[in-house]
Design a protein around this motif. Sequence first.
Motif, PDB file in Angstrom:
ATOM      1  N   GLN A  97       0.834   5.690  -0.928  1.00  0.00           N
ATOM      2  CA  GLN A  97       0.046   6.870  -1.257  1.00  0.00           C
ATOM      3  C   GLN A  97       0.358   7.338  -2.674  1.00  0.00           C
ATOM      4  O   GLN A  97       1.465   7.115  -3.194  1.00  0.00           O
ATOM      5  CB  GLN A  97       0.332   7.996  -0.277  1.00  0.00           C
ATOM      6  CG  GLN A  97      -0.319   7.805   1.081  1.00  0.00           C
ATOM      7  CD  GLN A  97      -0.251   9.059   1.925  1.00  0.00           C
ATOM      8  OE1 GLN A  97       0.738   9.788   1.896  1.00  0.00           O
ATOM      9  NE2 GLN A  97      -1.304   9.316   2.686  1.00  0.00           N
ATOM     10  N   ALA A  98      -0.608   7.967  -3.268  1.00  0.00           N
ATOM     11  CA  ALA A  98      -0.402   8.545  -4.596  1.00  0.00           C
ATOM     12  C   ALA A  98       0.815   9.474  -4.563  1.00  0.00           C
ATOM     13  O   ALA A  98       1.006  10.236  -3.611  1.00  0.00           O
ATOM     14  CB  ALA A  98      -1.639   9.310  -5.032  1.00  0.00           C
TER      15      ALA A  98
ATOM     16  N   THR B 143      -1.420  -1.358  -4.220  1.00  0.00           N
ATOM     17  CA  THR B 143      -2.599  -0.537  -3.951  1.00  0.00           C
ATOM     18  C   THR B 143      -2.146   0.893  -3.712  1.00  0.00           C
ATOM     19  O   THR B 143      -1.333   1.149  -2.825  1.00  0.00           O
ATOM     20  CB  THR B 143      -3.371  -1.039  -2.723  1.00  0.00           C
ATOM     21  OG1 THR B 143      -3.713  -2.415  -2.907  1.00  0.00           O
ATOM     22  CG2 THR B 143      -4.632  -0.223  -2.510  1.00  0.00           C
ATOM     23  N   VAL B 144      -2.663   1.788  -4.528  1.00  0.00           N
ATOM     24  CA  VAL B 144      -2.321   3.197  -4.412  1.00  0.00           C
ATOM     25  C   VAL B 144      -3.516   3.936  -3.822  1.00  0.00           C
ATOM     26  O   VAL B 144      -4.628   3.846  -4.357  1.00  0.00           O
ATOM     27  CB  VAL B 144      -1.938   3.796  -5.771  1.00  0.00           C
ATOM     28  CG1 VAL B 144      -1.496   5.249  -5.604  1.00  0.00           C
ATOM     29  CG2 VAL B 144      -0.829   2.975  -6.415  1.00  0.00           C
ATOM     30  N   SER B 145      -3.277   4.626  -2.734  1.00  0.00           N
ATOM     31  CA  SER B 145      -4.362   5.337  -2.042  1.00  0.00           C
ATOM     32  C   SER B 145      -4.203   6.845  -2.211  1.00  0.00           C
ATOM     33  O   SER B 145      -3.109   7.351  -2.464  1.00  0.00           O
ATOM     34  CB  SER B 145      -4.360   4.971  -0.558  1.00  0.00           C
ATOM     35  OG  SER B 145      -3.177   5.452   0.052  1.00  0.00           O
ATOM     36  N   SER B 146      -5.310   7.528  -2.048  1.00  0.00           N
ATOM     37  CA  SER B 146      -5.292   8.995  -2.196  1.00  0.00           C
ATOM     38  C   SER B 146      -4.916   9.676  -0.889  1.00  0.00           C
ATOM     39  O   SER B 146      -4.869   9.060   0.158  1.00  0.00           O
ATOM     40  CB  SER B 146      -6.665   9.486  -2.652  1.00  0.00           C
ATOM     41  OG  SER B 146      -7.655   9.094  -1.726  1.00  0.00           O
TER      42      SER B 146
ATOM     43  N   THR C 146      -3.215   0.911  -9.326  1.00  0.00           N
ATOM     44  CA  THR C 146      -3.639  -0.167  -8.434  1.00  0.00           C
ATOM     45  C   THR C 146      -3.968  -1.408  -9.251  1.00  0.00           C
ATOM     46  O   THR C 146      -4.793  -1.368 -10.168  1.00  0.00           O
ATOM     47  CB  THR C 146      -4.865   0.264  -7.616  1.00  0.00           C
ATOM     48  OG1 THR C 146      -4.486   1.319  -6.732  1.00  0.00           O
ATOM     49  CG2 THR C 146      -5.416  -0.907  -6.801  1.00  0.00           C
TER      50      THR C 146
ATOM     51  N   LEU D 149       0.853  -1.193   0.000  1.00  0.00           N
ATOM     52  CA  LEU D 149       0.000   0.000   0.000  1.00  0.00           C
ATOM     53  C   LEU D 149       0.888   1.241   0.000  1.00  0.00           C
ATOM     54  O   LEU D 149       1.799   1.363   0.825  1.00  0.00           O
ATOM     55  CB  LEU D 149      -0.893  -0.015   1.240  1.00  0.00           C
ATOM     56  CG  LEU D 149      -1.785   1.197   1.465  1.00  0.00           C
ATOM     57  CD1 LEU D 149      -2.814   1.308   0.337  1.00  0.00           C
ATOM     58  CD2 LEU D 149      -2.485   1.092   2.825  1.00  0.00           C
TER      59      LEU D 149
ATOM     60  N   LEU E 163      -3.568   6.519  -8.644  1.00  0.00           N
ATOM     61  CA  LEU E 163      -4.629   5.613  -8.212  1.00  0.00           C
ATOM     62  C   LEU E 163      -4.865   4.512  -9.253  1.00  0.00           C
ATOM     63  O   LEU E 163      -5.115   3.349  -8.895  1.00  0.00           O
ATOM     64  CB  LEU E 163      -5.920   6.391  -7.973  1.00  0.00           C
ATOM     65  CG  LEU E 163      -5.892   7.445  -6.862  1.00  0.00           C
ATOM     66  CD1 LEU E 163      -7.251   8.143  -6.758  1.00  0.00           C
ATOM     67  CD2 LEU E 163      -5.535   6.808  -5.530  1.00  0.00           C
TER      68      LEU E 163
END
Length: 113
Positions: free
Chosen positions: A13-14, A110-113, A90, A11, A87
């Motif tokens: 972050q963007a 997984t790329v999260s905002s 992902t 995981l 994002l």
Amino acid sequence: QVQLVESGGGLVQAGGSLRLSCGVSGNIFRTNVMGWYRQAPGKERELVATITPVGSTNIADSVKGRFAVSRDSPMKTMYLQMNNLKLEDTAVYYCHPIATNFWGKGTLVTVSS
């Protein structure tokens, strides 16, 4: 027997970075073009990057300028450096010797905002 083991997903972050690895058993790594593919939820698997035995690379337009593929032949390992992740990056990422039936189990990014 050919085995492919991807690692390095997780995981992030963007805007962040990850480096994926693919360890390859057998002699196929020395002679084959290797590829990174990815499959996002609900989408078809797509080619992300390829690298030849002598190190020539091709990168998909969707990730060009952000991703880079490399290989360490003595270690039989291929890498995918992913920078400025978005994002839409992902997906489950797979390594694959082109024109074979061999696939790894993949590693989830997984790329999260």
